[in-house]
Design a protein around this motif. Structure first.
Motif, PDB file in Angstrom:
ATOM      1  N   GLY A 251       0.817  -1.209   0.000  1.00 40.37           N
ATOM      2  CA  GLY A 251       0.000   0.000   0.000  1.00 40.37           C
ATOM      3  C   GLY A 251       0.849   1.256   0.000  1.00 40.37           C
ATOM      4  N   LEU A 252       1.901   1.276   0.815  1.00 38.17           N
ATOM      5  CA  LEU A 252       2.801   2.427   0.858  1.00 38.17           C
ATOM      6  C   LEU A 252       3.509   2.613  -0.474  1.00 38.17           C
ATOM      7  N   VAL A 253       3.977   1.505  -1.059  1.00 39.75           N
ATOM      8  CA  VAL A 253       4.671   1.564  -2.340  1.00 39.75           C
ATOM      9  C   VAL A 253       3.762   2.155  -3.420  1.00 39.75           C
ATOM     10  N   LEU A 254       2.507   1.726  -3.466  1.00 44.98           N
ATOM     11  CA  LEU A 254       1.591   2.209  -4.491  1.00 44.98           C
ATOM     12  C   LEU A 254       1.207   3.674  -4.272  1.00 44.98           C
ATOM     13  N   LEU A 255       1.069   4.085  -3.019  1.00 45.00           N
ATOM     14  CA  LEU A 255       0.777   5.489  -2.740  1.00 45.00           C
ATOM     15  C   LEU A 255       1.908   6.394  -3.222  1.00 45.00           C
ATOM     16  N   LEU A 256       3.134   5.983  -2.967  1.00 40.87           N
ATOM     17  CA  LEU A 256       4.279   6.805  -3.372  1.00 40.87           C
ATOM     18  C   LEU A 256       4.555   6.693  -4.859  1.00 40.87           C
ATOM     19  N   PHE A 257       4.255   5.530  -5.446  1.00 40.34           N
ATOM     20  CA  PHE A 257       4.370   5.375  -6.899  1.00 40.34           C
ATOM     21  C   PHE A 257       3.430   6.361  -7.593  1.00 40.34           C
ATOM     22  N   TYR A 258       2.201   6.457  -7.090  1.00 41.93           N
ATOM     23  CA  TYR A 258       1.241   7.397  -7.664  1.00 41.93           C
ATOM     24  C   TYR A 258       1.711   8.839  -7.484  1.00 41.93           C
TER      25      TYR A 258
ATOM     26  N   GLY B 129       5.267  -4.555 -11.243  1.00 41.52           N
ATOM     27  CA  GLY B 129       6.521  -5.265 -11.007  1.00 41.52           C
ATOM     28  C   GLY B 129       7.695  -4.322 -10.861  1.00 41.52           C
ATOM     29  N   ALA B 130       7.752  -3.292 -11.722  1.00 42.45           N
ATOM     30  CA  ALA B 130       8.861  -2.338 -11.654  1.00 42.45           C
ATOM     31  C   ALA B 130       8.856  -1.567 -10.351  1.00 42.45           C
ATOM     32  N   ALA B 131       7.674  -1.082  -9.928  1.00 39.61           N
ATOM     33  CA  ALA B 131       7.581  -0.293  -8.696  1.00 39.61           C
ATOM     34  C   ALA B 131       7.981  -1.106  -7.479  1.00 39.61           C
ATOM     35  N   VAL B 132       7.457  -2.339  -7.382  1.00 37.47           N
ATOM     36  CA  VAL B 132       7.754  -3.175  -6.208  1.00 37.47           C
ATOM     37  C   VAL B 132       9.202  -3.635  -6.214  1.00 37.47           C
ATOM     38  N   PHE B 133       9.719  -3.978  -7.391  1.00 39.76           N
ATOM     39  CA  PHE B 133      11.101  -4.455  -7.469  1.00 39.76           C
ATOM     40  C   PHE B 133      12.097  -3.364  -7.073  1.00 39.76           C
ATOM     41  N   VAL B 134      11.924  -2.177  -7.637  1.00 41.24           N
ATOM     42  CA  VAL B 134      12.850  -1.082  -7.308  1.00 41.24           C
ATOM     43  C   VAL B 134      12.699  -0.678  -5.842  1.00 41.24           C
ATOM     44  N   ALA B 135      11.474  -0.739  -5.305  1.00 39.67           N
ATOM     45  CA  ALA B 135      11.273  -0.452  -3.879  1.00 39.67           C
ATOM     46  C   ALA B 135      12.056  -1.437  -3.016  1.00 39.67           C
TER      47      ALA B 135
ATOM     48  N   GLY C  73      -3.863   1.062  -0.156  1.00 35.12           N
ATOM     49  CA  GLY C  73      -3.671   2.197   0.741  1.00 35.12           C
ATOM     50  C   GLY C  73      -4.541   2.071   1.979  1.00 35.12           C
ATOM     51  N   ALA C  74      -5.778   1.586   1.796  1.00 32.74           N
ATOM     52  CA  ALA C  74      -6.670   1.370   2.943  1.00 32.74           C
ATOM     53  C   ALA C  74      -6.093   0.323   3.890  1.00 32.74           C
ATOM     54  N   ILE C  75      -5.497  -0.733   3.339  1.00 39.37           N
ATOM     55  CA  ILE C  75      -4.869  -1.771   4.169  1.00 39.37           C
ATOM     56  C   ILE C  75      -3.686  -1.203   4.941  1.00 39.37           C
ATOM     57  N   PHE C  76      -2.939  -0.291   4.322  1.00 39.74           N
ATOM     58  CA  PHE C  76      -1.801   0.327   5.015  1.00 39.74           C
ATOM     59  C   PHE C  76      -2.265   1.048   6.279  1.00 39.74           C
ATOM     60  N   PHE C  77      -3.305   1.858   6.166  1.00 39.61           N
ATOM     61  CA  PHE C  77      -3.780   2.618   7.320  1.00 39.61           C
ATOM     62  C   PHE C  77      -4.468   1.709   8.340  1.00 39.61           C
ATOM     63  N   PHE C  78      -5.156   0.667   7.870  1.00 34.89           N
ATOM     64  CA  PHE C  78      -5.769  -0.298   8.774  1.00 34.89           C
ATOM     65  C   PHE C  78      -4.687  -1.009   9.595  1.00 34.89           C
ATOM     66  N   ALA C  79      -3.613  -1.437   8.935  1.00 42.06           N
ATOM     67  CA  ALA C  79      -2.516  -2.108   9.626  1.00 42.06           C
ATOM     68  C   ALA C  79      -1.842  -1.172  10.623  1.00 42.06           C
ATOM     69  N   PHE C  80      -1.778   0.100  10.301  1.00 45.34           N
ATOM     70  CA  PHE C  80      -1.234   1.084  11.233  1.00 45.34           C
ATOM     71  C   PHE C  80      -2.061   1.116  12.513  1.00 45.34           C
ATOM     72  N   GLY C  81      -3.394   1.077  12.362  1.00 45.01           N
ATOM     73  CA  GLY C  81      -4.275   1.057  13.532  1.00 45.01           C
ATOM     74  C   GLY C  81      -4.094  -0.191  14.375  1.00 45.01           C
ATOM     75  N   LEU C  82      -3.808  -1.330  13.739  1.00 43.33           N
ATOM     76  CA  LEU C  82      -3.602  -2.582  14.476  1.00 43.33           C
ATOM     77  C   LEU C  82      -2.444  -2.486  15.469  1.00 43.33           C
ATOM     78  N   SER C  83      -1.451  -1.661  15.142  1.00 41.51           N
ATOM     79  CA  SER C  83      -0.246  -1.583  15.968  1.00 41.51           C
ATOM     80  C   SER C  83      -0.410  -0.682  17.186  1.00 41.51           C
ATOM     81  N   ILE C  84      -1.527   0.020  17.298  1.00 41.78           N
ATOM     82  CA  ILE C  84      -1.724   0.993  18.378  1.00 41.78           C
ATOM     83  C   ILE C  84      -2.464   0.346  19.545  1.00 41.78           C
TER      84      ILE C  84
END
Length: 392
Positions: free
Chosen positions: A56-63, A216-222, A264-275
């Motif tokens: 999710g983070l990778v795709l947000l920053l790719f965009y 593939g390019a975005a995830v690989f370079v990340a 992106g929604a999963i990224f923020f949901f996972a952030f909430g899980l850690s709190i």
């Protein structure tokens, strides 16, 4: 995972009825359905979503990279560096001073400098999309500040790692920093001179092949970026930067939308899980002081950016509020601090601080017109002020 998507969707729809932004609601869904609150627990271990959250983070920053053209870096490099440097000097400096004032220790103060100093690229991207400000004049400086922050972060993490691990080898720290900087330079050169070659590689008519190729390019370079000590987000950003200037750029922007939104929604949901809400009362006052300090520094940074770029008060308010949120990089620092055995109060402090600003940031950005009315910035001209405010 299905429950996570549905819970995030239900809360976001309910919040949308009363005008709340989606980001804090996705985080709230993670808190309510995580292991630290009573009731239904969808995931007992937040690490179960770690890979999807990273995607999710990778795709947000790719965009974000797709929206930021190479010409913007070349033509506005000096202003971008000045605005980004001012932002970092104010916020990192305030964070370091705050850390020493707390008296938790020197290593803890260095961690807090990074926590208070670096904006959340993921939340900033989502705020720009949600508020419809991608075409605003002040958006390019905002993205430029994010780029400067990410470069600083890569070097900062490389320098901080040996300090937290107790290593006394200066050469090891210099080597790590040099490796990260070298890879950043390689990515920048590829973005500057390799766009034509990259455009030919991605010139395919079939949408399915194009999606597989850019993903593939975005995830690989990340992944390679992370191996070199550079934040994976900046690697994905640079790939987006290259592809956004190609003939396939518009198609890629359209095709990546559903992927960006879902993960992106999963990224923020996972952030909430850690709190863990139970840890927050013990650090309530430090969190509130840090939030107030960040608000003041962001207003000053917005005024500084307005001075550099010749913007009026509304654009300055947009810069100040859009960059307010803290997120993924603060959590990285919290993980490093926990692994290094630093003060136990750091983790709940960082969680509380990030949670408050993750909620306050998008809400403030959506209501930045209130701040714009009192922002002590002189408009360059009536015409420019109207143009800047049109996208609010």
């Amino acid at each position: 995972m299905g429950g996570a998507f549905l819970a995030a969707a239900v809360l976001a729809r309910l919040g949308g009825r009363i005008g709340l932004p989606t980001i804090p609601l996705f985080i709230l869904a993670g808190i309510l359905l995580g292991p630290h609150t009573p009731g239904v627990v969808l995931l007992s271990d937040p690490h179960d979503l770690e890979m999807l959250s990273a995607l999710g983070l990778v795709l947000l920053l790719f965009y974000l990279g797709l929206e930021f053209h190479v010409d913007d870096l070349r033509e506005g490099g000096r202003k971008m560096a000045l605005a980004g440097g001012t932002y970092l000097a104010l916020n990192v400096g305030a964070g370091l001073g705050f850390g020493f004032a707390l008296g938790w220790g020197t290593s803890e103060a260095l961690v807090l400098a990074g926590v208070l100093g670096i904006s959340s690229s993921a939340i900033v991207t989502k705020v720009l999309v949600d508020t419809g400000r991608l075409g605003n004049p002040e958006t390019k400086p905002i993205l430029g500040i994010i780029v400067v922050e990410d470069i600083f972060l890569a070097l900062y993490l490389a320098a901080l790692q040996p300090i937290l691990s107790g290593a006394d080898s200066l050469s090891a720290a210099v080597l790590d920093g040099g490796k990260a900087f070298g890879f950043l330079l390689l990515l920048a050169l590829a973005a500057r001179f390799g766009t034509r070659v990259v455009g030919r590689l991605f010139a395919v008519k079939d949408d399915e092949l194009l999606v597989i190729s850019f993903l593939g390019a975005a995830v690989f370079v990340a992944g390679v970026s992370e191996w070199f000590g550079v934040a994976d987000a900046i690697g994905a950003f640079m790939v987006g930067l290259m592809l956004g200037s190609t003939a396939s750029g518009d198609r890629i922007r359209t095709l990546v939308h559903p992927l960006r939104d879902a993960f992106g929604a999963i990224f923020f949901f996972a952030f909430g899980l850690s709190i863990d809400p139970g840890d927050l009362p013990s650090v309530l006052w430090p969190v509130l002081i840090a939030v107030a300090l960040t608000l003041v520094m962001n207003v000053l940074a917005g005024m500084g950016a307005a001075r550099v770029y010749g913007f009026g008060p509304q654009a300055a308010a947009n810069v100040s509020t859009t960059l307010l949120a803290r997120g993924e990089f603060a959590l990285i620092l919290a993980t490093m601090a926990a692994g290094a055995g630093l003060d136990a109060r750091l983790s709940p402090f960082i969680a509380g601080y990030v949670l408050v600003l993750a909620v306050l940031g998008p809400m403030a950005a959506g209501r930045s017109a209130w701040l714009g009315r009192v922002m002590p910035v002189r408009s360059p001209s009536v015409r420019d002020e109207g143009r800047v405010g049109a996208g609010v």
